[in-house]
Design a protein around this motif. Structure first.
Motif, PDB file in Angstrom:
ATOM      1  N   VAL A 135       0.836  -1.205   0.000  1.00 25.52           N
ATOM      2  CA  VAL A 135       0.000   0.000   0.000  1.00 25.52           C
ATOM      3  C   VAL A 135       0.869   1.253   0.000  1.00 25.52           C
ATOM      4  N   GLN A 136       1.877   1.281   0.862  1.00 28.35           N
ATOM      5  CA  GLN A 136       2.726   2.472   0.966  1.00 28.35           C
ATOM      6  C   GLN A 136       3.542   2.697  -0.296  1.00 28.35           C
ATOM      7  N   ALA A 137       3.991   1.608  -0.922  1.00 34.67           N
ATOM      8  CA  ALA A 137       4.760   1.745  -2.157  1.00 34.67           C
ATOM      9  C   ALA A 137       3.918   2.370  -3.261  1.00 34.67           C
ATOM     10  N   LEU A 138       2.697   1.863  -3.446  1.00 34.96           N
ATOM     11  CA  LEU A 138       1.836   2.375  -4.514  1.00 34.96           C
ATOM     12  C   LEU A 138       1.317   3.777  -4.189  1.00 34.96           C
ATOM     13  N   ASN A 139       1.059   4.052  -2.911  1.00 35.86           N
ATOM     14  CA  ASN A 139       0.681   5.410  -2.527  1.00 35.86           C
ATOM     15  C   ASN A 139       1.779   6.404  -2.916  1.00 35.86           C
ATOM     16  N   LEU A 140       3.017   6.061  -2.573  1.00 40.92           N
ATOM     17  CA  LEU A 140       4.124   6.959  -2.880  1.00 40.92           C
ATOM     18  C   LEU A 140       4.297   7.141  -4.382  1.00 40.92           C
ATOM     19  N   MET A 141       4.135   6.061  -5.127  1.00 43.20           N
ATOM     20  CA  MET A 141       4.262   6.167  -6.579  1.00 43.20           C
ATOM     21  C   MET A 141       3.207   7.112  -7.152  1.00 43.20           C
ATOM     22  N   SER A 142       1.995   7.103  -6.573  1.00 46.42           N
ATOM     23  CA  SER A 142       0.943   8.002  -7.051  1.00 46.42           C
ATOM     24  C   SER A 142       1.230   9.453  -6.683  1.00 46.42           C
ATOM     25  N   VAL A 143       2.012   9.663  -5.629  1.00 44.15           N
ATOM     26  CA  VAL A 143       2.423  11.019  -5.262  1.00 44.15           C
ATOM     27  C   VAL A 143       3.525  11.520  -6.196  1.00 44.15           C
ATOM     28  N   LEU A 144       4.432  10.632  -6.568  1.00 45.00           N
ATOM     29  CA  LEU A 144       5.588  11.014  -7.385  1.00 45.00           C
ATOM     30  C   LEU A 144       5.245  11.193  -8.857  1.00 45.00           C
ATOM     31  N   ASN A 145       4.224  10.476  -9.332  1.00 45.48           N
ATOM     32  CA  ASN A 145       3.910  10.488 -10.761  1.00 45.48           C
ATOM     33  C   ASN A 145       2.392  10.604 -10.938  1.00 45.48           C
ATOM     34  N   SER A 146       1.954  11.689 -11.538  1.00 45.26           N
ATOM     35  CA  SER A 146       0.511  11.934 -11.669  1.00 45.26           C
ATOM     36  C   SER A 146      -0.162  10.967 -12.628  1.00 45.26           C
ATOM     37  N   ASN A 147       0.631  10.203 -13.396  1.00 52.75           N
ATOM     38  CA  ASN A 147       0.052   9.180 -14.279  1.00 52.75           C
ATOM     39  C   ASN A 147      -0.340   7.922 -13.510  1.00 52.75           C
ATOM     40  N   ILE A 148       0.037   7.868 -12.239  1.00 55.14           N
ATOM     41  CA  ILE A 148      -0.224   6.683 -11.416  1.00 55.14           C
ATOM     42  C   ILE A 148      -1.296   7.025 -10.386  1.00 55.14           C
ATOM     43  N   LYS A 149      -2.369   6.225 -10.348  1.00 55.72           N
ATOM     44  CA  LYS A 149      -3.432   6.388  -9.365  1.00 55.72           C
ATOM     45  C   LYS A 149      -3.514   5.114  -8.520  1.00 55.72           C
ATOM     46  N   HIS A 150      -3.894   5.275  -7.253  1.00 55.54           N
ATOM     47  CA  HIS A 150      -3.968   4.106  -6.377  1.00 55.54           C
ATOM     48  C   HIS A 150      -5.062   4.269  -5.334  1.00 55.54           C
TER      49      HIS A 150
END
Length: 527
Positions: A135-150
């Motif tokens: 959960v934390q990994a995908l949350n952070l990825m969505s913060v770093l890259n607006s193309n990623i939603k979680h």
């Protein structure tokens, strides 16, 4: 919702928020929605940089988004992220609010460079100790890259969706509506999956590394201890690990680690990694060893070939690749793995609420699993191959006190039954009479011990009939310069504290081996 101590702690964390954030809740009239409303109101009251809107329109209720005001940066939770997921909530608040994450600049840049549209959904449970990492990994990825939603979804609150999408293990991740993966994942692992050139770049980088004096293969308790003891000697030390922390990451309660009355596996694994990083150790994560090539002569370089095509060389090697859960090896087990067959009662138990399950194994792990599950499921059938349970008597007494648990001994599981989509039952043979029986159920929890990770070493060094690496009192293997420690070896009693001691011993033995090499051999190797 939050007690005063927790409010004080959270208020201190929220002081690190840089950018204003808005909590947008989607609620209905359910008790869970009222509970979420209370939680979000508590959070918003703790910082003037946090605001709350109760006018969300998400189809999942209760749910909420954490939005950075004026941007498209957002993290979503469907459910009430307490329990193991409270840390995920706190990190999401901080990261959406602009507090820098604790990951390497290299990983941050890799995530930011990912192209395409990625919509991730993670089904988790609040009792799952493996879920927060994913959960934390995908949350952070969505913060770093607006193309990623979680969105992280509490399976216990959205049972209809769990049933519809046939989620029978957590964490289960969907990408753009299709199954992506199951189990604990780090941001490095996920980024590598999405970045098609990551493996090739990593291999090229590894090929440039100079030989180590001690190379540790495996990053569990034994490997961490070996790395620390080697680094403290001031010699060039490396660790190649498929996942740092090893099986400890999959362990829930730890109550026998001396001087620490209680901890949990992920917390201990994080502490191990942090301790290793305090020394000059080259940690190479996400690296699976595939072949060991001994030196041509004592004192020569030993080679470890990796799955990505790279290889590492060292004057000594400490093998600490650990063990994994043992399979039953019966028809249907692999077919229904994560479709009713599971190995983690803490993680997946809530998904079987009100259902019938079996636990395979009558040792401490099996009995503990049955006790835990009895408070969640409708009925537990525990099957033990031996003629009696092998768990500690205190656990057996607790088990016998539970009205919704049946115990069957002298039972040999013969098949996992299913309808092609999910588990429907279990077949077993009575070892005393030979009679065959069938139990109607929806889940099978396998708790029958460990299998050493040594397939890649067959034919290279001496293994026991059980597949364990044979070691002497100093941790030496049958190959000069190669040492081993932890659950992968013949050392009895597979315990964290024992693995750590054996790792330290193997590392000290490797150092002793190095300093006793003839001077001319050491100079030749160094050249």
């Amino acid at each position: 919702m939050l007690d005063n101590d927790l409010k004080d702690q959270l208020k201190a964390y929220l002081e690190k928020v840089v950018h204003p954030i808005e909590l947008v809740a989607s609620l209905d009239d359910s008790d869970s929605s009222q509970e979420l409303r209370s939680l979000l109101q508590d959070i918003a009251s703790l910082s003037d940089r946090v605001s709350l809107s109760l006018h969300g329109h998400d189809a999942r209720k209760p749910s909420f988004a954490i939005n950075r005001v004026g941007t498209d940066i957002s993290v979503r939770f469907a459910g009430i992220p307490m329990g193991h997921e409270f840390t995920s909530l706190v990190l999401a608040l901080l990261q959406v609010g602009g507090h820098p994450p604790k990951v390497s600049d290299e990983v941050i840049e890799q995530v930011r460079q990912l192209e395409g549209e990625y919509v991730f959904e993670t089904f988790m449970s609040l009792s799952c100790h493996s879920c927060p990492d994913t959960v934390q990994a995908l949350n952070l990825m969505s913060v770093l890259n607006s193309n990623i939603k979680h969105v992280a979804i509490d399976g216990a609150l959205f049972q209809n969706e769990v049933e519809q999408r046939q989620v029978m293990a957590v964490p289960t991740v969907f990408l753009n509506g299709e199954p992506f993966d199951q189990g604990r994942m780090t941001i490095e692992q996920i980024a590598a999956r999405l970045d098609s050139g990551a493996a090739e770049r990593a291999a090229e980088k590894l090929k440039t590394k100079k030989p180590f004096e001690v190379l540790v293969v495996g990053g569990g308790p034994a490997g961490a201890a070996a790395a620390i003891y080697a680094a403290r000697k001031g010699i060039r030390t490396g660790v190649a690990a498929e996942r740092f922390g090893g099986q400890v990451l999959d362990t829930m309660a730890i109550e026998n680690f001396i001087s620490v009355p209680y901890t949990e596996g992920p917390k201990l694994a994080a502490a191990l990694e942090q301790h290793v990083h305090e020394y000059d150790v080259d940690v190479m994560n996400l690296q699976r060893a595939e072949q060991l090539i001994p030196a041509d002569e004592p004192g020569g370089l030993i080679e470890v070939q990796l799955a990505n095509g790279a290889s590492l060389k060292a004057r000594t090697v400490v093998l600490s690749t650990g063990a994994r859960w043992r399979n039953m090896n019966v028809p249907g087990e692999q077919e229904y793995r994560n479709k009713g067959v599971t190995y983690c009662p803490h993680c997946d138990g809530p998904l079987f609420k009100g259902k019938r399950v079996a636990v395979i194994g009558g040792g401490n792990s099996g009995v503990e699993a049955a006790i835990d599950l009895a408070g969640i499921v409708d009925h537990v059938t525990l099957l033990e191959f031996d003629g009696k349970l092998r768990a500690d008597e205190v656990l057996q007494r607790k088990l016998r006190s539970l009205s919704n648990v049946s115990v069957i001994v002298s039972a040999q599981t013969t098949e996992v039954l299913g309808d092609g989509q999910k588990v429907t039952g279990l077949a077993y043979a009575d070892r005393s009479s030979g009679a065959s029986h069938r139990v109607e159920l929806e889940g099978v929890f396998v708790q029958i011990g460990l299998l050493p990770n040594t397939e890649w070493l067959k034919g290279t060094l001496k293994l026991s009939p059980r597949g364990e690496i044979e070691v002497d009192a100093r941790g030496e293997t049958s190959v000069p310069g190669v040492f081993a420690a932890g659950d992968v070896t013949t050392t009895p009693f597979k315990q964290i504290v024992i693995a750590m001691g054996e790792g330290a011993k193997a590392s000290l033995s490797a150092f002793d081996y190095l300093i006793r090499l003839p001077v001319e051999e050491k100079e030749a190797v160094a050249a």
